[in-house]
Design a protein around this motif. Structure first.
Motif, PDB file in Angstrom:
ATOM      1  N   ARG A  39      33.020  56.216  37.374  1.00 26.43           N
ATOM      2  CA  ARG A  39      33.492  55.210  36.418  1.00 26.43           C
ATOM      3  C   ARG A  39      34.025  55.916  35.180  1.00 26.43           C
ATOM      4  NH1 ARG A  39      28.735  51.531  34.906  1.00 26.43           N
ATOM      5  NH2 ARG A  39      27.579  53.433  35.253  1.00 26.43           N
ATOM      6  N   PRO A  40      34.940  55.284  34.467  1.00 26.06           N
ATOM      7  CA  PRO A  40      35.404  55.859  33.211  1.00 26.06           C
ATOM      8  C   PRO A  40      34.346  55.696  32.113  1.00 26.06           C
ATOM      9  CG  PRO A  40      36.459  53.749  33.595  1.00 26.06           C
ATOM     10  CD  PRO A  40      35.635  54.057  34.823  1.00 26.06           C
ATOM     11  N   VAL A  41      34.595  56.352  31.003  1.00 26.09           N
ATOM     12  CA  VAL A  41      33.675  56.308  29.865  1.00 26.09           C
ATOM     13  C   VAL A  41      34.398  55.692  28.671  1.00 26.09           C
ATOM     14  CG1 VAL A  41      32.262  57.694  28.281  1.00 26.09           C
ATOM     15  CG2 VAL A  41      32.562  58.437  30.649  1.00 26.09           C
ATOM     16  N   ALA A  66      32.137  40.993  25.950  1.00 22.05           N
ATOM     17  CA  ALA A  66      32.091  42.449  25.808  1.00 22.05           C
ATOM     18  C   ALA A  66      31.125  43.052  26.828  1.00 22.05           C
ATOM     19  CB  ALA A  66      31.681  42.829  24.393  1.00 22.05           C
ATOM     20  N   GLN A  67      29.986  42.418  27.032  1.00 24.41           N
ATOM     21  CA  GLN A  67      29.004  42.939  27.989  1.00 24.41           C
ATOM     22  C   GLN A  67      29.577  42.970  29.401  1.00 24.41           C
ATOM     23  OE1 GLN A  67      25.631  44.196  27.517  1.00 24.41           O
ATOM     24  NE2 GLN A  67      26.752  44.479  25.618  1.00 24.41           N
ATOM     25  N   ALA A  68      30.336  41.941  29.779  1.00 16.60           N
ATOM     26  CA  ALA A  68      30.950  41.922  31.110  1.00 16.60           C
ATOM     27  C   ALA A  68      31.932  43.080  31.261  1.00 16.60           C
ATOM     28  CB  ALA A  68      31.653  40.593  31.339  1.00 16.60           C
ATOM     29  N   LYS A  71      30.178  46.570  31.587  1.00 18.74           N
ATOM     30  CA  LYS A  71      29.531  46.845  32.878  1.00 18.74           C
ATOM     31  C   LYS A  71      30.417  47.670  33.800  1.00 18.74           C
ATOM     32  CE  LYS A  71      26.396  42.949  33.023  1.00 18.74           C
ATOM     33  NZ  LYS A  71      26.007  41.710  33.660  1.00 18.74           N
ATOM     34  N   LYS A  72      31.709  47.698  33.514  1.00 19.36           N
ATOM     35  CA  LYS A  72      32.666  48.418  34.358  1.00 19.36           C
ATOM     36  C   LYS A  72      32.800  49.889  33.990  1.00 19.36           C
ATOM     37  CE  LYS A  72      35.231  44.139  34.712  1.00 19.36           C
ATOM     38  NZ  LYS A  72      36.404  43.401  34.258  1.00 19.36           N
ATOM     39  N   VAL A  73      32.157  50.292  32.889  1.00 17.65           N
ATOM     40  CA  VAL A  73      32.302  51.654  32.387  1.00 17.65           C
ATOM     41  C   VAL A  73      30.941  52.236  32.030  1.00 17.65           C
ATOM     42  CG1 VAL A  73      34.612  51.198  31.440  1.00 17.65           C
ATOM     43  CG2 VAL A  73      32.610  50.881  29.987  1.00 17.65           C
ATOM     44  N   VAL A  74      30.945  53.514  31.733  1.00 20.31           N
ATOM     45  CA  VAL A  74      29.788  54.158  31.124  1.00 20.31           C
ATOM     46  C   VAL A  74      30.059  54.135  29.622  1.00 20.31           C
ATOM     47  CG1 VAL A  74      28.488  56.307  30.911  1.00 20.31           C
ATOM     48  CG2 VAL A  74      29.422  55.617  33.138  1.00 20.31           C
ATOM     49  N   ALA A 126      37.591  39.866  23.113  1.00 16.83           N
ATOM     50  CA  ALA A 126      38.716  39.781  24.073  1.00 16.83           C
ATOM     51  C   ALA A 126      39.553  41.055  24.029  1.00 16.83           C
ATOM     52  CB  ALA A 126      39.578  38.564  23.751  1.00 16.83           C
ATOM     53  N   ALA A 127      39.809  41.554  22.830  1.00 16.67           N
ATOM     54  CA  ALA A 127      40.598  42.786  22.701  1.00 16.67           C
ATOM     55  C   ALA A 127      39.837  43.988  23.261  1.00 16.67           C
ATOM     56  CB  ALA A 127      40.975  43.021  21.241  1.00 16.67           C
ATOM     57  N   LEU A 128      38.519  43.998  23.093  1.00 16.03           N
ATOM     58  CA  LEU A 128      37.715  45.073  23.674  1.00 16.03           C
ATOM     59  C   LEU A 128      37.822  45.042  25.196  1.00 16.03           C
ATOM     60  CD1 LEU A 128      35.642  47.395  23.464  1.00 16.03           C
ATOM     61  CD2 LEU A 128      33.849  45.629  23.509  1.00 16.03           C
ATOM     62  N   ALA A 129      37.733  43.847  25.769  1.00 16.66           N
ATOM     63  CA  ALA A 129      37.845  43.718  27.239  1.00 16.66           C
ATOM     64  C   ALA A 129      39.211  44.208  27.710  1.00 16.66           C
ATOM     65  CB  ALA A 129      37.613  42.262  27.648  1.00 16.66           C
ATOM     66  N   LYS A 130      40.275  43.902  26.981  1.00 18.25           N
ATOM     67  CA  LYS A 130      41.613  44.366  27.343  1.00 18.25           C
ATOM     68  C   LYS A 130      41.714  45.888  27.216  1.00 18.25           C
ATOM     69  CE  LYS A 130      44.260  40.206  26.424  1.00 18.25           C
ATOM     70  NZ  LYS A 130      45.323  39.589  25.621  1.00 18.25           N
ATOM     71  N   PHE A 131      41.112  46.452  26.159  1.00 17.39           N
ATOM     72  CA  PHE A 131      41.114  47.895  25.973  1.00 17.39           C
ATOM     73  C   PHE A 131      40.435  48.582  27.173  1.00 17.39           C
ATOM     74  CE2 PHE A 131      38.890  51.748  24.600  1.00 17.39           C
ATOM     75  CZ  PHE A 131      39.967  52.527  24.197  1.00 17.39           C
ATOM     76  N   ILE A 132      39.285  48.059  27.564  1.00 20.19           N
ATOM     77  CA  ILE A 132      38.528  48.646  28.666  1.00 20.19           C
ATOM     78  C   ILE A 132      39.303  48.534  29.977  1.00 20.19           C
ATOM     79  CG2 ILE A 132      36.457  48.356  30.087  1.00 20.19           C
ATOM     80  CD1 ILE A 132      34.949  47.824  27.429  1.00 20.19           C
ATOM     81  N   SER A 133      39.940  47.400  30.199  1.00 18.84           N
ATOM     82  CA  SER A 133      40.665  47.209  31.454  1.00 18.84           C
ATOM     83  C   SER A 133      42.024  47.898  31.475  1.00 18.84           C
ATOM     84  CB  SER A 133      40.845  45.720  31.758  1.00 18.84           C
ATOM     85  OG  SER A 133      41.741  45.139  30.827  1.00 18.84           O
ATOM     86  N   GLY A 134      42.493  48.334  30.318  1.00 22.07           N
ATOM     87  CA  GLY A 134      43.768  49.039  30.254  1.00 22.07           C
ATOM     88  C   GLY A 134      44.969  48.130  30.101  1.00 22.07           C
ATOM     89  N   GLU A 135      44.727  46.877  29.775  1.00 27.86           N
ATOM     90  CA  GLU A 135      45.849  45.921  29.613  1.00 27.86           C
ATOM     91  C   GLU A 135      46.571  46.155  28.302  1.00 27.86           C
ATOM     92  OE1 GLU A 135      44.591  41.871  30.146  1.00 27.86           O
ATOM     93  OE2 GLU A 135      43.386  42.407  31.863  1.00 27.86           O
TER      94      GLU A 135
END
Length: 135
Positions: A39-41, A66-68, A71-74, A126-135
């Motif tokens: 997983r990415p960090v 944000a928690q959801a 869960k996809k990263v470290v 929402a912006a954090l989730a987009k950052f994590i997903s790479g959108e």
């Protein structure tokens, strides 16, 4: 009086208790887990004296959205300076390695520690989730 003190202590701990994410306090341990789990960090580089950093820790990271995403990263939390601006040597090293210019800075790394993307400044959930997903 004891009950009042206990209640105050529990209320101050709620943001941290609400976070289901395990935050590594060192980059090495986060990268080890990332390599093992493929997983990415996401690295939160922050300072105790920084109001936007505190807002992220108390009002953004604990949210369900944000928690959801987390869960996809470290996740790694890298403290660079204390409230009195005393530097934390391990945090300063990470800060310098990734060229942080201001706090908070979030960096996304692949499992080998290669920089994928960076964001400087606070984000909403929402912006954090987009950052994590790479959108």
């Amino acid at each position: 009086m004891k009950r009042l003190l206990l209640a105050a202590a529990l209320l101050s701990a709620l943001p941290m208790l609400a976070q289901g994410t395990v935050w590594h306090e060192g980059l090495d341990s986060a990268l080890k887990e990332a390599q093992a789990s493929h997983r990415p960090v996401v690295v939160d580089i922050w300072a105790e004296w920084c109001p936007p950093c505190q807002r992220m820790r108390q009002q953004v990271f604990p949210t369900p959205q944000a928690q959801a995403a987390l869960k996809k990263v470290v996740a790694a939390s890298i403290l660079v300076e204390k409230k009195d601006r005393t530097p934390i040597p391990a945090g300063v090293a990470v800060d310098q390695k990734y060229g942080t210019q201001a706090y908070p800075t979030l960096v996304m790394l692949d499992e080998d520690g290669k920089l994928l993307r960076r964001h400087t400044g606070a984000l909403d959930p929402a912006a954090l989730a987009k950052f994590i997903s790479g959108e």
